[in-house]
Scaffold this active site. Structure first.
Site, PDB file in Angstrom:
ATOM      1  N   GLY A  49     -10.368  38.027 -27.560  1.00  0.00           N
ATOM      2  CA  GLY A  49     -10.658  39.476 -27.396  1.00  0.00           C
ATOM      3  C   GLY A  49     -12.073  39.159 -26.308  1.00  0.00           C
ATOM      4  CD  GLN A  54     -17.358  39.555 -25.715  1.00  0.00           C
ATOM      5  OE1 GLN A  54     -16.454  40.303 -25.509  1.00  0.00           O
ATOM      6  NE2 GLN A  54     -17.719  38.473 -26.427  1.00  0.00           N
ATOM      7  CB  CYS A  97     -18.987  36.990 -31.312  1.00  0.00           C
ATOM      8  SG  CYS A  97     -19.060  38.023 -29.615  1.00  0.00           S
ATOM      9  CG  LEU A  98     -15.582  34.106 -26.543  1.00  0.00           C
ATOM     10  CD1 LEU A  98     -14.779  34.440 -25.234  1.00  0.00           C
ATOM     11  CD2 LEU A  98     -15.334  32.918 -27.181  1.00  0.00           C
ATOM     12  CG  HIS A 139     -14.975  41.651 -32.517  1.00  0.00           C
ATOM     13  ND1 HIS A 139     -15.668  40.753 -33.283  1.00  0.00           N
ATOM     14  CD2 HIS A 139     -15.481  41.162 -31.125  1.00  0.00           C
ATOM     15  CE1 HIS A 139     -16.340  39.887 -32.578  1.00  0.00           C
ATOM     16  NE2 HIS A 139     -16.324  40.025 -31.366  1.00  0.00           N
ATOM     17  CD  GLU A 140     -13.054  42.139 -28.218  1.00  0.00           C
ATOM     18  OE1 GLU A 140     -13.831  42.233 -27.371  1.00  0.00           O
ATOM     19  OE2 GLU A 140     -13.146  41.058 -28.725  1.00  0.00           O
ATOM     20  CG  HIS A 143     -18.315  43.256 -27.914  1.00  0.00           C
ATOM     21  ND1 HIS A 143     -19.487  42.555 -27.990  1.00  0.00           N
ATOM     22  CD2 HIS A 143     -17.289  42.329 -28.226  1.00  0.00           C
ATOM     23  CE1 HIS A 143     -19.509  41.376 -28.353  1.00  0.00           C
ATOM     24  NE2 HIS A 143     -18.137  41.247 -28.997  1.00  0.00           N
TER      25      HIS A 143
HETATM   26 ZN   LIG Z   1     -17.354  39.617 -29.563  1.00  0.00          ZN
END
Ligand SMILES: [Zn+2]
Length: 175
Positions: A49, A54, A97-98, A139-140, A143
């Site tokens: 995701g 991000q 998480c990236l 999770h997204e 963000h």
């Molecule tokens: Zn993340």
């Protein structure tokens, strides 16, 4: 298409609430290209995701895709998502998480939810998701609200560097 630079924890954009996107703006070449680039960036960095903050854009857009591993999710674009919890049972599992590279931690998430959103063409969509898909959506969605998974961990004792996660935690999860 291009691969975008991913913002990392500490960048203020990750802590801002994202702006909703009007259908007119969504239809613009700039935003359509952004969505293409978000998809390419997610695939490049092997994410499941990616939310617009991000890639330094404070807009309520996220892309999700997963193959194999923890579950198959087709490429999904959600714009201006609204989440309704359908099952408040909390399931704890590992997340990464990236924007927080090379860490893993256990995070409780609701089991099942419904998302009302727009797709990339501005069409209203409704998705019912459970398990891993529901986890990725939460999770997204976080963000887009300026939150990261660390905020959802009841304690940080499972927070691990990737190598230590693989060495000390992962074998226990394999049955
Ligand atoms: Zn993340």
């Amino acid at each position: 298409m291009s691969i975008l630079k991913v913002s990392r924890l500490g960048h203020p954009v990750l802590r801002m609430e994202s702006k909703r996107v009007s259908p007119e703006t969504l239809a613009s070449p700039v935003i359509q290209t952004l969505i293409d680039n978000m998809m390419e960036t997610m695939v490049e960095y092997i994410g499941v995701g990616l939310a617009a903050p991000q890639v330094h854009e404070s807009l309520a857009i996220a892309v999700i895709e997963s193959h194999g591993g923890r579950g198959d999710i087709p490429m999904t674009v959600i714009v201006n998502p609204e989440v309704t919890v359908l099952d408040e049972e909390l399931i704890e599992d590992w997340e990464g998480c990236l924007s927080i590279p090379d860490f893993r931690g256990r995070v409780p998430r609701w089991r099942k939810l419904r998302v009302n959103a727009l797709d990339r063409h501005g069409k209203k969509i409704q998705i019912t998701a459970e398990g891993f898909f529901a986890r990725v959506i939460q999770h997204e969605f976080d963000h887009l609200m300026g939150k990261v998974y660390l905020d959802r961990m009841p304690d940080l004792k499972t927070l691990s560097h990737l190598a230590e996660f693989q060495r000390y935690w992962l074998p226990q999860d394999k049955e």
